[in-house]
Design a protein around this motif. Structure first.
Motif, mmCIF file in Angstrom:
data_model
loop_
_atom_site.group_PDB
_atom_site.id
_atom_site.type_symbol
_atom_site.label_atom_id
_atom_site.label_comp_id
_atom_site.label_asym_id
_atom_site.label_seq_id
_atom_site.Cartn_x
_atom_site.Cartn_y
_atom_site.Cartn_z
ATOM 1 N N VAL A 136 0.841 -0.990 -0.173
ATOM 2 C CA VAL A 136 0.082 -0.028 -0.002
ATOM 3 C C VAL A 136 0.714 1.344 0.135
ATOM 4 C CG1 VAL A 136 -1.823 -1.139 1.064
ATOM 5 C CG2 VAL A 136 -0.254 0.285 2.474
ATOM 6 N N LEU A 137 2.156 1.048 -0.089
ATOM 7 C CA LEU A 137 3.036 2.073 0.087
ATOM 8 C C LEU A 137 3.559 2.365 -1.416
ATOM 9 C CD1 LEU A 137 4.717 4.285 1.730
ATOM 10 C CD2 LEU A 137 6.506 2.613 1.849
ATOM 11 N N ARG A 138 3.530 3.729 -1.799
ATOM 12 C CA ARG A 138 3.775 4.082 -3.225
ATOM 13 C C ARG A 138 5.370 4.075 -3.518
ATOM 14 N NH1 ARG A 138 6.585 8.688 -3.354
ATOM 15 N NH2 ARG A 138 6.246 10.371 -1.818
ATOM 16 N N PRO A 139 5.789 3.716 -4.484
ATOM 17 C CA PRO A 139 7.213 3.660 -5.064
ATOM 18 C C PRO A 139 7.922 4.910 -4.621
ATOM 19 C CG PRO A 139 6.117 2.577 -6.722
ATOM 20 C CD PRO A 139 4.855 3.352 -5.780
ATOM 21 N N GLY A 140 8.743 5.110 -3.835
ATOM 22 C CA GLY A 140 9.540 6.417 -3.205
ATOM 23 C C GLY A 140 9.029 6.763 -2.040
ATOM 24 N N GLY A 196 14.877 -2.718 0.311
ATOM 25 C CA GLY A 196 16.278 -2.701 0.338
ATOM 26 C C GLY A 196 16.777 -1.291 0.865
ATOM 27 N N GLY A 197 18.062 -1.444 1.474
ATOM 28 C CA GLY A 197 18.606 0.026 1.613
ATOM 29 C C GLY A 197 17.968 0.544 3.256
ATOM 30 N N ALA A 198 17.415 -0.236 3.917
ATOM 31 C CA ALA A 198 17.014 0.186 4.981
ATOM 32 C C ALA A 198 18.073 0.760 6.068
ATOM 33 C CB ALA A 198 16.091 -0.767 5.950
ATOM 34 N N VAL A 199 17.820 1.840 6.803
ATOM 35 C CA VAL A 199 18.654 2.274 7.913
ATOM 36 C C VAL A 199 18.236 1.972 9.197
ATOM 37 C CG1 VAL A 199 20.051 4.360 8.496
ATOM 38 C CG2 VAL A 199 19.773 3.768 6.165
ATOM 39 N N VAL A 200 18.974 1.221 10.027
ATOM 40 C CA VAL A 200 18.256 1.366 11.525
ATOM 41 C C VAL A 200 19.344 2.055 12.204
ATOM 42 C CG1 VAL A 200 17.980 -0.601 13.084
ATOM 43 C CG2 VAL A 200 17.610 -1.015 10.865
ATOM 44 N N SER A 201 18.732 2.792 13.139
ATOM 45 C CA SER A 201 19.562 3.592 14.315
ATOM 46 C C SER A 201 19.200 3.003 15.767
ATOM 47 C CB SER A 201 19.362 5.101 13.898
ATOM 48 O OG SER A 201 18.276 5.577 14.297
ATOM 49 N N PRO A 202 20.085 2.971 16.605
ATOM 50 C CA PRO A 202 19.473 2.647 17.970
ATOM 51 C C PRO A 202 19.259 4.068 18.491
ATOM 52 C CG PRO A 202 22.047 2.938 17.740
ATOM 53 C CD PRO A 202 21.390 3.150 16.348
ATOM 54 N N ALA A 271 12.982 3.173 5.654
ATOM 55 C CA ALA A 271 13.389 2.450 4.551
ATOM 56 C C ALA A 271 12.514 3.188 3.535
ATOM 57 C CB ALA A 271 12.890 1.042 4.469
ATOM 58 N N VAL A 272 12.917 3.084 2.138
ATOM 59 C CA VAL A 272 12.083 3.546 1.211
ATOM 60 C C VAL A 272 11.697 2.510 0.196
ATOM 61 C CG1 VAL A 272 12.295 5.293 -1.017
ATOM 62 C CG2 VAL A 272 13.539 5.887 1.304
ATOM 63 N N ARG A 273 10.574 2.512 -0.242
ATOM 64 C CA ARG A 273 10.114 1.474 -1.047
ATOM 65 C C ARG A 273 10.642 1.809 -2.426
ATOM 66 N NH1 ARG A 273 4.451 -0.594 -3.831
ATOM 67 N NH2 ARG A 273 5.303 -2.035 -5.199
ATOM 68 N N GLY A 274 11.165 0.878 -3.162
ATOM 69 C CA GLY A 274 11.791 0.854 -4.657
ATOM 70 C C GLY A 274 10.608 0.749 -5.260
ATOM 71 N N GLY A 275 11.076 0.979 -6.754
ATOM 72 C CA GLY A 275 9.689 0.842 -7.793
ATOM 73 C C GLY A 275 9.289 -0.527 -7.893
#
Length: 275
Positions: A136-140, A196-202, A271-275
């Motif tokens: 349900v999340l748009r690309p980008g 892909g490319g998720a960034v996790v921070s404590p 994270a950002v949803r890719g295309g």
């Protein structure tokens, strides 16, 4: 997928005390958890698993021009959330929808952003939930996920009894189908769900005598209250005796008292949803 097997039990229960604890936690940690999360005016934001609205209040306050949709599987929780937000943020644009995270009643790519906080820990299939959200999340568009990790807790004075009761809570949640240690798995879960490319921070909270308000609000009213709330279940499950449980809770309370200290780490992933 049979969604009836995907939800674990909510070991903390649905009492008024638990609703207050969730509110205390959200308020005490608002900047720690929500810092850096603001959505542009007009953006479409989905909050998955809003519960009693403890986090929704802060989403609405920080992004007043966004159009929020808050989803929960519990109609009773949604009613409490609606009342909480109406009192705290009158005029906030929120649509309230009772729905299953694994079967969201929205079209593909209709949201610009999705926010998920303290939900995955209660699910048998957190990766499947993230995959359902991705649809349900748009690309980008962005996904923000926040989870705790009870294995990150440490305290002073150290107490083997306190560490034991924390471990019993972890065991109870695992028996119910959840994972109280899920924070350390966020990147892997997101990657498996196609982000892909998720960034996790404590996001670490530390309370001692120099922060008496945080010591009370988090160490005592949030974390210790959470542990206290599952004492009957731990004793009934044979994890400990009542006396052992009370010694553990007393150890947590000592850490919240004069000369004490408590530390806990949350994990926030974007994270950002890719295309």
């Amino acid at each position: 997928m049979d969604t009836t097997t995907a939800y674990g039990g909510y070991v903390h229960g649905y009492s008024g005390r638990e609703a207050r604890r969730l509110g205390d936690q959200a308020d005490a940690l608002a900047e720690l958890l929500h810092g850096g999360t603001r959505y542009a005016a007009g953006s479409r934001v989905l909050e998955v698993g809003c519960g009693v609205g403890a986090q929704t209040v802060h989403l609405a306050a920080r992004s007043p021009g966004a159009h929020l949709t808050a989803v929960d599987v519990s109609g009773e929780s949604l009613a409490q959330a609606r009342a909480r937000v109406a009192a705290a943020c009158p005029g906030a644009r929120v649509d309230w929808v009772r729905a299953d995270v694994f079967d969201l009643p929205f079209g593909d790519g209709v949201f610009d952003h999705v926010f998920v906080c303290f939900v995955l820990e209660h699910l048998r299939d957190p990766e499947g939930a993230l995959a359902a959200v991705r649809r349900v999340l748009r690309p980008g568009g962005t996904l923000t996920v926040i989870e705790g990790d009870h294995g990150s807790a440490f305290l002073h004075p150290d107490s083997a009894d306190a560490r034991s009761v924390i471990g019993h809570l972890v065991a109870l949640q695992a028996a119910a189908g959840g994972d109280a240690l899920v924070g350390r798995r966020l990147w892997r879960l997101l990657d498996g769900a196609g982000f892909g490319g998720a960034v996790v921070s404590p996001r670490t909270v530390f309370a001692d005598g120099s922060r008496p308000d945080l010591m009370r609000a988090f160490t005592l009213d949030t974390f210790t209250a959470m542990v206290e709330g599952v004492g009957d279940e731990a004793v009934a499950a044979g994890l400990c005796t009542r006396a052992e449980w009370e010694r553990g809770v007393a150890g947590l309370r000592r850490a919240a008292g004069e000369g004490g200290a408590f530390c806990y780490t949350f994990f926030k992933a974007v994270a950002v949803r890719g295309g």
